[in-house]
Design a protein around this motif. Structure first.
Motif, PDB file in Angstrom:
ATOM      1  N   VAL A   1      -2.993  12.067  -8.969  1.00 51.05           N
ATOM      2  CA  VAL A   1      -2.657  10.724  -9.462  1.00 51.05           C
ATOM      3  C   VAL A   1      -1.236  10.714 -10.019  1.00 51.05           C
ATOM      4  O   VAL A   1      -0.414   9.832  -9.707  1.00 51.05           O
ATOM      5  CB  VAL A   1      -3.663  10.266 -10.541  1.00 51.05           C
ATOM      6  CG1 VAL A   1      -3.185   8.983 -11.221  1.00 51.05           C
ATOM      7  CG2 VAL A   1      -5.062  10.078  -9.935  1.00 51.05           C
TER       8      VAL A   1
ATOM      9  N   GLY B   1      -4.899   7.936   0.513  1.00 46.77           N
ATOM     10  CA  GLY B   1      -4.128   7.889  -0.731  1.00 46.77           C
ATOM     11  C   GLY B   1      -4.294   9.169  -1.538  1.00 46.77           C
ATOM     12  O   GLY B   1      -3.828  10.239  -1.121  1.00 46.77           O
ATOM     13  N   ILE B   2      -4.951   9.044  -2.705  1.00 44.85           N
ATOM     14  CA  ILE B   2      -5.135  10.190  -3.604  1.00 44.85           C
ATOM     15  C   ILE B   2      -5.880  11.332  -2.912  1.00 44.85           C
ATOM     16  O   ILE B   2      -5.532  12.502  -3.057  1.00 44.85           O
ATOM     17  CB  ILE B   2      -5.893   9.726  -4.874  1.00 44.85           C
ATOM     18  CG1 ILE B   2      -5.053   8.719  -5.664  1.00 44.85           C
ATOM     19  CG2 ILE B   2      -6.279  10.915  -5.748  1.00 44.85           C
ATOM     20  CD1 ILE B   2      -3.689   9.216  -6.076  1.00 44.85           C
TER      21      ILE B   2
ATOM     22  N   LEU C   1       0.839  -1.196   0.000  1.00 45.20           N
ATOM     23  CA  LEU C   1       0.000   0.000   0.000  1.00 45.20           C
ATOM     24  C   LEU C   1       0.878   1.252   0.000  1.00 45.20           C
ATOM     25  O   LEU C   1       1.880   1.318   0.694  1.00 45.20           O
ATOM     26  CB  LEU C   1      -0.907   0.021   1.234  1.00 45.20           C
ATOM     27  CG  LEU C   1      -2.192  -0.812   1.164  1.00 45.20           C
ATOM     28  CD1 LEU C   1      -2.986  -0.654   2.464  1.00 45.20           C
ATOM     29  CD2 LEU C   1      -3.049  -0.418  -0.026  1.00 45.20           C
ATOM     30  N   ILE C   2       0.475   2.213  -0.807  1.00 46.73           N
ATOM     31  CA  ILE C   2       1.186   3.501  -0.778  1.00 46.73           C
ATOM     32  C   ILE C   2       0.206   4.586  -0.333  1.00 46.73           C
ATOM     33  O   ILE C   2      -0.993   4.502  -0.588  1.00 46.73           O
ATOM     34  CB  ILE C   2       1.838   3.848  -2.134  1.00 46.73           C
ATOM     35  CG1 ILE C   2       0.816   3.827  -3.276  1.00 46.73           C
ATOM     36  CG2 ILE C   2       2.988   2.877  -2.433  1.00 46.73           C
ATOM     37  CD1 ILE C   2       1.384   4.266  -4.617  1.00 46.73           C
ATOM     38  N   TYR C   3       0.777   5.597   0.300  1.00 45.35           N
ATOM     39  CA  TYR C   3      -0.043   6.633   0.928  1.00 45.35           C
ATOM     40  C   TYR C   3       0.291   8.007   0.353  1.00 45.35           C
ATOM     41  O   TYR C   3       1.337   8.202  -0.263  1.00 45.35           O
ATOM     42  CB  TYR C   3       0.167   6.610   2.448  1.00 45.35           C
ATOM     43  CG  TYR C   3      -0.322   5.320   3.067  1.00 45.35           C
ATOM     44  CD1 TYR C   3      -1.628   5.194   3.502  1.00 45.35           C
ATOM     45  CD2 TYR C   3       0.527   4.213   3.156  1.00 45.35           C
ATOM     46  CE1 TYR C   3      -2.102   3.996   4.048  1.00 45.35           C
ATOM     47  CE2 TYR C   3       0.076   3.017   3.690  1.00 45.35           C
ATOM     48  CZ  TYR C   3      -1.237   2.915   4.137  1.00 45.35           C
ATOM     49  OH  TYR C   3      -1.686   1.731   4.651  1.00 45.35           O
ATOM     50  N   GLY C   4      -0.623   8.949   0.563  1.00 47.48           N
ATOM     51  CA  GLY C   4      -0.453  10.274  -0.039  1.00 47.48           C
ATOM     52  C   GLY C   4       0.196  11.308   0.859  1.00 47.48           C
ATOM     53  O   GLY C   4       0.540  12.402   0.393  1.00 47.48           O
TER      54      GLY C   4
ATOM     55  N   ILE D   1      -3.732   2.659  -8.868  1.00 50.89           N
ATOM     56  CA  ILE D   1      -4.117   3.910  -8.212  1.00 50.89           C
ATOM     57  C   ILE D   1      -5.624   3.855  -8.012  1.00 50.89           C
ATOM     58  O   ILE D   1      -6.377   3.715  -8.979  1.00 50.89           O
ATOM     59  CB  ILE D   1      -3.742   5.143  -9.067  1.00 50.89           C
ATOM     60  CG1 ILE D   1      -2.229   5.224  -9.270  1.00 50.89           C
ATOM     61  CG2 ILE D   1      -4.291   6.413  -8.430  1.00 50.89           C
ATOM     62  CD1 ILE D   1      -1.429   5.538  -8.024  1.00 50.89           C
TER      63      ILE D   1
ATOM     64  N   SER E   1      -2.526   2.341  -4.136  1.00 53.74           N
ATOM     65  CA  SER E   1      -2.768   3.495  -3.261  1.00 53.74           C
ATOM     66  C   SER E   1      -3.919   3.194  -2.303  1.00 53.74           C
ATOM     67  O   SER E   1      -4.932   2.605  -2.679  1.00 53.74           O
ATOM     68  CB  SER E   1      -3.048   4.750  -4.083  1.00 53.74           C
ATOM     69  OG  SER E   1      -4.315   4.717  -4.681  1.00 53.74           O
TER      70      SER E   1
ATOM     71  N   LYS F   1      -5.310  -5.229  -4.035  1.00 53.52           N
ATOM     72  CA  LYS F   1      -4.213  -4.336  -3.647  1.00 53.52           C
ATOM     73  C   LYS F   1      -3.044  -5.126  -3.042  1.00 53.52           C
ATOM     74  O   LYS F   1      -1.884  -4.794  -3.258  1.00 53.52           O
ATOM     75  CB  LYS F   1      -4.721  -3.293  -2.647  1.00 53.52           C
ATOM     76  CG  LYS F   1      -5.701  -2.309  -3.278  1.00 53.52           C
ATOM     77  CD  LYS F   1      -5.973  -1.124  -2.371  1.00 53.52           C
ATOM     78  CE  LYS F   1      -6.979  -0.198  -3.032  1.00 53.52           C
ATOM     79  NZ  LYS F   1      -7.229   1.020  -2.258  1.00 53.52           N
TER      80      LYS F   1
ATOM     81  N   MET G   1       1.406  11.122  -7.293  1.00 52.97           N
ATOM     82  CA  MET G   1       1.559   9.867  -6.541  1.00 52.97           C
ATOM     83  C   MET G   1       2.445   8.888  -7.305  1.00 52.97           C
ATOM     84  O   MET G   1       3.356   8.275  -6.733  1.00 52.97           O
ATOM     85  CB  MET G   1       0.175   9.262  -6.297  1.00 52.97           C
ATOM     86  CG  MET G   1       0.175   8.002  -5.468  1.00 52.97           C
ATOM     87  SD  MET G   1       0.537   8.344  -3.738  1.00 52.97           S
ATOM     88  CE  MET G   1      -0.964   7.727  -2.983  1.00 52.97           C
TER      89      MET G   1
ATOM     90  N   HIS H   1       6.483   7.732  -6.316  1.00 55.36           N
ATOM     91  CA  HIS H   1       6.863   6.341  -6.073  1.00 55.36           C
ATOM     92  C   HIS H   1       7.663   5.748  -7.226  1.00 55.36           C
ATOM     93  O   HIS H   1       7.756   4.532  -7.373  1.00 55.36           O
ATOM     94  CB  HIS H   1       5.621   5.519  -5.731  1.00 55.36           C
ATOM     95  CG  HIS H   1       5.058   5.892  -4.385  1.00 55.36           C
ATOM     96  ND1 HIS H   1       4.160   6.930  -4.226  1.00 55.36           N
ATOM     97  CD2 HIS H   1       5.321   5.419  -3.136  1.00 55.36           C
ATOM     98  CE1 HIS H   1       3.869   7.057  -2.944  1.00 55.36           C
ATOM     99  NE2 HIS H   1       4.564   6.159  -2.263  1.00 55.36           N
TER     100      HIS H   1
END
Lengths: 270, 270
Positions: B137, B252-253, B2-5, B219, B247, B240, B140, B144
């Motif tokens: 978007v 996230g976004i 998981l990626i975060y904003g 995303i 994300s 995910k 992000m 990364h």
């Protein structure tokens, strides 16, 4: 099977002619310098206008005119109640910025549909003028009863006057659209999986028979000239022969665009 | 993974803060009526502005104001030298036309990048403001280190505020972009073949693990709520988990968009 643009052009011509009988329409063409190629194009527009009773007036300025002076002239045309649409003949001289000149138009007189405000309407799905080449592509497909809803379309080329607006316009027709360009990997896969291929990258005979299926529909929007001045599209004749349907070059999309420009003229004024 | 904003948001915040030290910036928020959800969003904007020294002033009008009156008020804000950007909080009451109200903005104060003139710049590839969600978007992805050049991107959803402008913006980054929607056939194929999937169709947990590859980047721009008011994206948690990178929702976004709006504020004024 080769398909041609003449019937589409004539149908649009009749439609515009009928509208012009009840609505005063008048086109101004802004020409800077006197390049031969643009002269031929302008003559085509004058003849088209004459056939349907719409006056086409050419405003010619010397190639040395400054950008600021040209914009002042365009603003006069913006304000003239006699003129309902304005076209700016390209290419403009190198000392001018195309975008600044085009955006000096009153967008309500932008017969080419290339003013930023009118392009934005495509994203917003508002009715209005559209650039004439993508319009011609869609007219050609519809005139030949090619289903667009759910169709997989691959567009080769992402230009601001064709590939990019066409992608949005085909999405609005419920097609699933992929836009390819010079950086696309596996370009041949992208072409082969398409139900409809629109070639608009300006590379003579780029699309060859091995890239297309027998049930592919090809729209060839390329205009290229060989060393003898003969016109070729972006799609090789053998690919067109193999495909289900393919637009001719010359005689295909190119002959429709002037009609679409006059169709835009009927939509202007709001 | 998981990626975060949050980090992207903070980096943009710092950047905007630095610019604001040398450039007088001030945001007006036009709010019609007093819906609770829009109040929360507006408070988020005010706090963000306060953190970085940019005044955010809310202009609240009763839900009964007519479209014409609201436009008169917006025109006053257009002319106010104290205000450098204007946001119009949506949804507007049903008796108003969103497009007419938005296009009454001076496009040079359109901090959301949704005035037709600014949207047209995306097609023309002119620099300027961009709608904040597609901007988020792309930020992000870049933060990364996801390669965009040549990447095959499938966008789910063709809206005027996300899918359509994002498609053009990713094309400008040299990605090969396909836009899918409710009429797309073989949607699962289109998702599975993508290197990057952007989900923005507003259907909770629509994208499931079987549709994605282990090297897919996802995303998730969906914002949906279940019956208990819990927030979910358009992509299922298992998808995910399987993907290379995805994300988060929330976190996230959504947390980046406000920062992108303030980033737009620094670009306005030309």
């Amino acid at each position: 099977m080769l398909i041609y643009g003449k019937e589409v052009r004539e149908a649009t011509k009749e439609k515009v002619k009928r509208i012009a009988q009840n609505k005063p329409l008048s086109l101004a063409v802004v020409q800077v310098g006197d390049e031969a190629a643009s002269g031929a194009y302008i003559n085509g527009m004058k003849n088209f206008g004459q056939d349907i009773g719409i006056p086409v007036t050419v405003f010619n300025y010397p190639a040395t005119i400054s950008e600021a002076e040209l914009i002042r002239e365009i603003k006069k045309l913006n304000q003239s109640p006699q003129i309902t649409g304005i076209m700016i003949q390209k290419p403009l001289p190198a000392h001018m910025r195309d975008d600044v000149v085009v955006n000096s138009l009153d967008y309500r007189k932008d017969v080419e549909g290339i003013h930023n405000f009118n392009l934005g309407k495509i994203i917003n799905r508002e009715a209005g003028v559209r650039p004439s080449t993508p319009k011609a592509v869609i007219s050609m497909l519809k005139a030949h009863n090619v289903p667009l809803e759910g169709a997989r379309v691959t567009i080769l080329g992402r230009s601001s006057i064709l590939g990019s607006p066409l992608a949005l316009m085909l999405m609005a027709e419920n097609a699933t659209v992929t836009v390819c360009h010079t950086r696309t990997r596996n370009l041949i896969d992208e072409i082969r999986r398409a139900d409809i291929v629109v070639a608009a990258m300006g590379q003579m005979n780029f699309v060859t028979a091995d890239m297309v299926r027998e049930d592919t529909v090809i729209i060839d929007a390329g205009i290229n000239f060989d060393e003898n001045g003969k016109m070729f599209g972006d799609v090789h004749a053998e690919a067109k022969q193999k495909a289900k349907m393919a637009s001719a070059v010359p005689g295909g999309i190119g002959v429709i665009t002037v009609a679409e420009l006059f169709d835009n003229l009927t939509l202007l004024g709001e």
